[in-house]
Design an enzyme around this catalytic site. Sequence first.
Site, PDB file in Angstrom:
ATOM      1  N   GLU A 163      42.593  42.302  38.804  1.00 52.03           N
ATOM      2  CA  GLU A 163      42.238  42.509  37.390  1.00 52.03           C
ATOM      3  C   GLU A 163      43.418  42.492  36.418  1.00 52.03           C
ATOM      4  OE1 GLU A 163      39.978  46.147  37.225  1.00 52.03           O
ATOM      5  OE2 GLU A 163      38.319  45.301  38.356  1.00 52.03           O
ATOM      6  N   GLU A 199      32.943  41.249  45.518  1.00 55.07           N
ATOM      7  CA  GLU A 199      32.346  42.548  45.164  1.00 55.07           C
ATOM      8  C   GLU A 199      30.948  42.354  44.592  1.00 55.07           C
ATOM      9  OE1 GLU A 199      35.005  44.938  42.770  1.00 55.07           O
ATOM     10  OE2 GLU A 199      36.777  44.172  43.798  1.00 55.07           O
TER      11      GLU A 199
END
Length: 421
Positions: free
Chosen positions: A225, A335
């Site tokens: 991220e 995810e």
Amino acid sequence: MKRVLSLLLILAMSFGLLACQEVNPTATTPAAESTETVTDVPASPDSSDTEENTETGAPVSTDGVVTDDSAALDSVTLKERYADTFMIGCALPLDLMKNPISSGLFLEQFNSITMENEMKPDAMLNQTACIKALPASYTEPVLSLSKLDSILSFAQENGIKMRGHTLVWHSQTPKWFFTEDYTANGALVSKEVMLQRMESYIRQMITYCEDNYPGVVYAWDVVNEAVDPDAGNDPNGYRTVDSMWYKVVGPDFIEAAFTYARKYAAEGVHLYYNDYNCSLKVPQLKALLTKLHDKGLIDGMGMQCHLSTSDKIANAVYYTAVSLAETGVMISITELDIGVGESSSLETQAMKYKVLFERMEEAQKSGKLQIESITVWGLYDQRSWRPGEQALLFTKTENGLEKKAAWYGAMQASDILAIEW
Ligand code: XIL
């Protein structure tokens, strides 16, 4: 009954559901524009009188029997269904790994594991030991590496491969890791010292796993991220807000992390950059992937895919993956979960899971993409990080852990409609 439900579904979808952004509590980006994409509409499936089990959404006939196609699928597991295609993973927290019922279901269905929190920096870094070992620990942080033993031996003993998640991340990384005296209020260390700490952290994590449990970890999320053009003003679109890595090291921290990971990772262990809302930041991601790939530092792009039933799989996943893969990296969905929106249903969710698996399988088999694994972010709804959104493949009922329609979707049951994506 089923035909009526299908028609209602078609009608609902022909009004066009807006594509919306992937869920991430740290995301500040606006919702994506709607990209209305409707593909071939397959004929409505046979209508033996069926409806859905309201608790799981699984297709059952009116006399309570699972429909033919779904019944046939029950003798196959997810990892068997995709044995020749890609690995099928699940994120588990430690307590579910140690629970025989949860781990039994996990071992039956999955062949790849990601620890939901237990391998993140805040779980691994030992503040007391770091402070105690100063000054030796100044550039060599102390980690609680033995915590990894029960995790890695579970994987090793059961023949499960692991994605190491995650080495360098702005979140779940304590501020004290960046200070002179390893206290939260200490002065920040220099860039050079922080890079030494980063190298030490990455070396300790990777070599501990490799030396003691060789071959178990097949991929590392090296950086997580780091790209978010709306979270700061970095010219590359890197996140600056809330990132101690960016603050102390600057934009070079990403390449540095991959350089160290490559230095210590065994041959064949794959290095990933992992991110959310990928469809909203394709240009920035491609620039980063290209730079790292040109230097031989990266193998894969992890697309988190925390989706909602209103998301278009075409835009949020498929075409984004194809575009990112043009940089030369392989793709993993790392995810996956699909939250059921308020006006949506478990059947729509099942359809989304089906389309996603169908398209990814097709892309893999046709060579359009090289997909290493698809991982769902949690085992069952009640233990999801998105409580109340029923985002996963299993649910807990009074009868135990049960398959939802979403599971049949992921198995591509022919009696689940997948008319738009
Ligand atoms: C989440 C976990 O599921 C939660 O239990 C924890 O409280 C916060 O982190 N992106 C990631 C994952 O890369 O590590 C996050 O996991 C979900 C978003």
